[in-house]
Design a protein around this motif. Structure first.
Motif, PDB file in Angstrom:
ATOM      1  N   GLU A   1       0.903  -1.156   0.082  1.00 20.13           N
ATOM      2  CA  GLU A   1      -0.030  -0.060   0.076  1.00 20.13           C
ATOM      3  C   GLU A   1       1.044   1.410   0.099  1.00 20.13           C
ATOM      4  OE1 GLU A   1      -2.010  -3.118   2.826  1.00 20.13           O
ATOM      5  OE2 GLU A   1      -0.018  -2.157   2.201  1.00 20.13           O
ATOM      6  N   SER A   2       0.248   2.248  -0.722  1.00 16.06           N
ATOM      7  CA  SER A   2       0.968   3.482  -0.478  1.00 16.06           C
ATOM      8  C   SER A   2      -0.075   4.513  -0.770  1.00 16.06           C
ATOM      9  CB  SER A   2       1.991   3.616  -1.608  1.00 16.06           C
ATOM     10  OG  SER A   2       1.284   3.580  -2.820  1.00 16.06           O
ATOM     11  N   GLY A   3       0.461   5.973  -0.535  1.00 11.86           N
ATOM     12  CA  GLY A   3      -0.252   7.230  -0.551  1.00 11.86           C
ATOM     13  C   GLY A   3      -0.814   7.747   0.471  1.00 11.86           C
ATOM     14  N   GLY A   4      -0.520   7.018   1.662  1.00 14.65           N
ATOM     15  CA  GLY A   4      -1.210   7.584   3.025  1.00 14.65           C
ATOM     16  C   GLY A   4      -0.374   8.946   3.491  1.00 14.65           C
ATOM     17  N   GLY A   5      -0.959   9.625   4.451  1.00 21.95           N
ATOM     18  CA  GLY A   5      -0.390  10.790   4.899  1.00 21.95           C
ATOM     19  C   GLY A   5      -1.477  11.556   5.787  1.00 21.95           C
TER      20      GLY A   5
ATOM     21  N   THR B   1      -0.676   1.308   5.450  1.00 19.03           N
ATOM     22  CA  THR B   1      -0.373   2.559   5.261  1.00 19.03           C
ATOM     23  C   THR B   1      -1.246   3.654   6.083  1.00 19.03           C
ATOM     24  OG1 THR B   1      -0.039   4.532   3.562  1.00 19.03           O
ATOM     25  CG2 THR B   1      -2.011   3.301   3.072  1.00 19.03           C
ATOM     26  N   LEU B   2      -0.729   4.371   6.804  1.00 20.20           N
ATOM     27  CA  LEU B   2      -1.178   5.226   7.907  1.00 20.20           C
ATOM     28  C   LEU B   2      -2.006   6.643   7.041  1.00 20.20           C
ATOM     29  CD1 LEU B   2      -2.186   5.986  10.790  1.00 20.20           C
ATOM     30  CD2 LEU B   2       0.250   6.739  10.865  1.00 20.20           C
ATOM     31  N   VAL B   3      -3.096   6.630   7.454  1.00 18.61           N
ATOM     32  CA  VAL B   3      -4.250   7.964   6.994  1.00 18.61           C
ATOM     33  C   VAL B   3      -4.501   8.615   8.119  1.00 18.61           C
ATOM     34  CG1 VAL B   3      -6.004   8.875   6.130  1.00 18.61           C
ATOM     35  CG2 VAL B   3      -4.722   7.069   4.926  1.00 18.61           C
ATOM     36  N   ILE B   4      -3.900   9.996   8.321  1.00 18.56           N
ATOM     37  CA  ILE B   4      -4.502  10.799   9.535  1.00 18.56           C
ATOM     38  C   ILE B   4      -5.117  12.053   8.974  1.00 18.56           C
ATOM     39  CG2 ILE B   4      -3.487  12.298  11.544  1.00 18.56           C
ATOM     40  CD1 ILE B   4      -0.933  10.476  11.357  1.00 18.56           C
TER      41      ILE B   4
ATOM     42  N   TYR C   1      -7.033   0.588  -6.233  1.00 15.48           N
ATOM     43  CA  TYR C   1      -6.992   1.947  -5.483  1.00 15.48           C
ATOM     44  C   TYR C   1      -8.080   2.114  -4.621  1.00 15.48           C
ATOM     45  CZ  TYR C   1      -4.189   3.076 -10.007  1.00 15.48           C
ATOM     46  OH  TYR C   1      -3.389   3.041 -10.606  1.00 15.48           O
ATOM     47  N   LEU C   2      -8.079   3.022  -3.682  1.00 15.44           N
ATOM     48  CA  LEU C   2      -8.962   3.336  -2.613  1.00 15.44           C
ATOM     49  C   LEU C   2      -9.006   4.875  -2.813  1.00 15.44           C
ATOM     50  CD1 LEU C   2     -11.126   2.789  -0.665  1.00 15.44           C
ATOM     51  CD2 LEU C   2      -9.492   2.877   1.378  1.00 15.44           C
ATOM     52  N   GLN C   3     -10.008   5.348  -3.257  1.00 16.54           N
ATOM     53  CA  GLN C   3     -10.304   6.897  -3.447  1.00 16.54           C
ATOM     54  C   GLN C   3     -11.088   7.289  -2.261  1.00 16.54           C
ATOM     55  OE1 GLN C   3      -8.985   9.465  -5.963  1.00 16.54           O
ATOM     56  NE2 GLN C   3      -9.756  10.870  -4.295  1.00 16.54           N
ATOM     57  N   MET C   4     -10.576   8.178  -1.542  1.00 17.44           N
ATOM     58  CA  MET C   4     -11.532   8.743  -0.350  1.00 17.44           C
ATOM     59  C   MET C   4     -11.471  10.164  -0.389  1.00 17.44           C
ATOM     60  SD  MET C   4      -9.205   6.573   2.434  1.00 17.44           S
ATOM     61  CE  MET C   4      -7.861   7.488   2.297  1.00 17.44           C
ATOM     62  N   THR C   5     -12.687  10.504  -0.354  1.00 19.14           N
ATOM     63  CA  THR C   5     -13.116  11.819  -0.297  1.00 19.14           C
ATOM     64  C   THR C   5     -13.901  12.211   1.009  1.00 19.14           C
ATOM     65  OG1 THR C   5     -15.297  11.490  -1.401  1.00 19.14           O
ATOM     66  CG2 THR C   5     -13.306  11.852  -2.999  1.00 19.14           C
ATOM     67  N   SER C   6     -14.117  13.503   1.183  1.00 14.46           N
ATOM     68  CA  SER C   6     -14.764  14.142   2.280  1.00 14.46           C
ATOM     69  C   SER C   6     -14.324  13.543   3.638  1.00 14.46           C
ATOM     70  CB  SER C   6     -16.275  13.962   1.992  1.00 14.46           C
ATOM     71  OG  SER C   6     -16.731  14.371   0.838  1.00 14.46           O
TER      72      SER C   6
ATOM     73  N   LEU D   1      -8.012  11.827  -0.538  1.00 14.97           N
ATOM     74  CA  LEU D   1      -6.595  11.108  -0.567  1.00 14.97           C
ATOM     75  C   LEU D   1      -7.045   9.901  -1.543  1.00 14.97           C
ATOM     76  CD1 LEU D   1      -3.761  11.669   0.459  1.00 14.97           C
ATOM     77  CD2 LEU D   1      -4.450   9.905   2.496  1.00 14.97           C
ATOM     78  N   ARG D   2      -5.845   9.369  -2.076  1.00 12.19           N
ATOM     79  CA  ARG D   2      -5.949   7.845  -3.146  1.00 12.19           C
ATOM     80  C   ARG D   2      -4.832   7.158  -2.514  1.00 12.19           C
ATOM     81  NH1 ARG D   2      -5.643   6.970  -9.587  1.00 12.19           N
ATOM     82  NH2 ARG D   2      -3.424   7.295  -9.016  1.00 12.19           N
TER      83      ARG D   2
END
Lengths: 107, 116
Positions: B6-10, B110-113, B82-87, B18-19
């Motif tokens: 996994e990549s793209g976290g932040g 992958t960590l999403v904050i 992919y995981l596209q995350m909005t709102s 975020l995707r």
């Protein structure tokens, strides 16, 4: 949604002990149950699928049983590397749901 | 060797998007359902959704908590899901994992904050 009730939430055990964890589904899920092990900071790893089938490469001290709504996960003789959190998961219906986890700690 | 990364976290602010990507190797993505899960700090595991491969119908499904905000897609030619995350909301803060099938093999996460 199918609720998965896992118990106990934690337990203390010694190396060599037999450990048993139970998982109860809120409705019949047949054999569609997985057991996972998760160590701190790591991803879960699948140990048992289909309620009682050992995933390839998983030691035989791990076992699972049950069907319908009541399931049991057993470690026949606890090894030092088995101290971790264990989760059950049903995959009969969407949403896929997990038990709350059982943390196995060193006594 | 079979691998999922996994990549793209932040760190993102509430309301932003975020995707995440899940790059697989060692197997053919088009042969498998691909799932996403998450784990909030100190909490248990939660299913986010999955994308079925064409042979299984090609559909997607989502947890109620993310439906309408998150979209799962796949590019089988690139071996990426992919995981596209909005709102995004603060309660979306978690480690996000992709998994092969309905949960048989997981990536490292992958960590999403989500925080202002």
């Amino acid at each position: 949604d199918i609720q998965m009730t896992q118990s106990p939430s934690s337990l203390s055990a010694s190396v060599g002990d037999r450990v048993t964890i139970t998982c109860q589904a809120s409705q019949d899920i047949s054999y569609y149950l997985n057991w996972f092990q998760q160590k701190p900071g790591k991803a879960p790893t699948l140990l048992i699928y289909g309620a009682s089938n050992l995933e390839t490469g998983v030691p035989s001290r791990f076992s699972g049983s049950g069907s319908g709504t009541d399931f049991t996960f057993t470690i026949s003789s606890l090894h030092p590397e088995d101290f971790a959190t264990y989760y059950c998961q049903q995959y009969q219906n969407v949403p896929l749901t997990f038990g709350g986890g059982t943390k196995v700690e060193i006594k | 060797e079979v691998n999922l990364v996994e990549s793209g976290g932040g760190l993102v602010q509430p309301g932003q998007s975020l995707r995440l990507s899940c790059t697989v190797s060692g197997f053919t993505l088009s042969d498998y359902v691909m799932s996403w899960f998450r784990q909030a700090p100190g909490k248990g595991l939660e299913w986010v959704g999955f994308t079925k491969n064409k042979a299984s119908g090609g559909t997607t499904d989502y947890a109620a908590s993310v439906k309408g905000r998150f979209t799962i897609s796949r590019d089988d030619s690139k071996s990426i899901a992919y995981l596209q995350m909005t709102s995004l909301k603060s309660e979306d803060t978690a480690v996000y994992y992709c998994a092969r099938g309905y949960s048989s093999l997981w990536g490292q996460g992958t960590l999403v904050i989500v925080s202002s």
